[in-house]
Design a protein around this motif. Structure first.
Motif, mmCIF file in Angstrom:
data_model
loop_
_atom_site.group_PDB
_atom_site.id
_atom_site.type_symbol
_atom_site.label_atom_id
_atom_site.label_comp_id
_atom_site.label_asym_id
_atom_site.label_seq_id
_atom_site.Cartn_x
_atom_site.Cartn_y
_atom_site.Cartn_z
ATOM 1 N N ARG A 95 39.344 43.367 28.799
ATOM 2 C CA ARG A 95 39.393 43.529 30.265
ATOM 3 C C ARG A 95 38.677 44.799 30.716
ATOM 4 N NH1 ARG A 95 45.332 41.909 29.866
ATOM 5 N NH2 ARG A 95 45.262 39.677 30.247
ATOM 6 N N LYS A 101 39.518 39.813 34.958
ATOM 7 C CA LYS A 101 39.673 38.361 34.848
ATOM 8 C C LYS A 101 38.984 37.776 33.623
ATOM 9 C CE LYS A 101 40.331 37.704 39.758
ATOM 10 N NZ LYS A 101 39.907 37.024 40.970
ATOM 11 N N THR A 104 42.885 35.892 29.803
ATOM 12 C CA THR A 104 44.272 35.756 30.220
ATOM 13 C C THR A 104 44.993 34.865 29.220
ATOM 14 O OG1 THR A 104 45.753 35.263 32.062
ATOM 15 C CG2 THR A 104 43.927 33.757 31.728
ATOM 16 N N ARG A 105 46.305 34.884 29.255
ATOM 17 C CA ARG A 105 47.089 34.032 28.374
ATOM 18 C C ARG A 105 47.116 32.611 28.925
ATOM 19 N NH1 ARG A 105 50.708 36.605 24.941
ATOM 20 N NH2 ARG A 105 50.682 38.852 25.132
#
Length: 113
Positions: A95, A101, A104-105
């Motif tokens: 990040r 963005k 992400t999980r």
């Protein structure tokens, strides 16, 4: 931004939902001090399942961490937490280099009801 990255530990998590008729429902739970995203997300999902009892449209879903303290979580050498911290640190590095963005999980993207 993760709690671990902010050097904060949380001991309380609260989930609030607002239905389309503007009725609010809130549930709160105490947890052992942690900054692990996996632990916090899992507890937030459990609380959401408790509060989402009506099959109505939602206007708002909120998650709040409280009882915050500065510091780091002490982990055991052979605990699963060590792998989770390594994952969080790797995601934070990505990040930082490619933007918030960039990664992400998947568990955050798909909420089972």
């Amino acid at each position: 931004m993760s709690a671990e990255r902010k050097k904060k530990l949380a001991a309380c998590i609260t989930v609030t939902i607002r239905y389309s008729n503007f009725e609010d429902v809130t549930r709160q739970a105490s947890i052992p001090y942690t900054a692990l995203d996996n632990t916090l997300i899992q507890k937030a999902k459990e609380l959401f399942k408790q509060v989402y009892t009506k099959r109505m449209l939602l206007r708002l879903v909120g998650v709040r961490l409280s009882s915050l303290v500065n510091g780091f979580e002490q982990i055991d050498m052979y605990s699963e937490s060590q792998e989770q911290y390594s994952l969080v640190q790797a995601m934070d590095r990505i990040r930082k280099r490619f933007g918030e963005k960039a990664v992400t999980r998947a568990s955050v993207l798909n909420i089972e009801l």
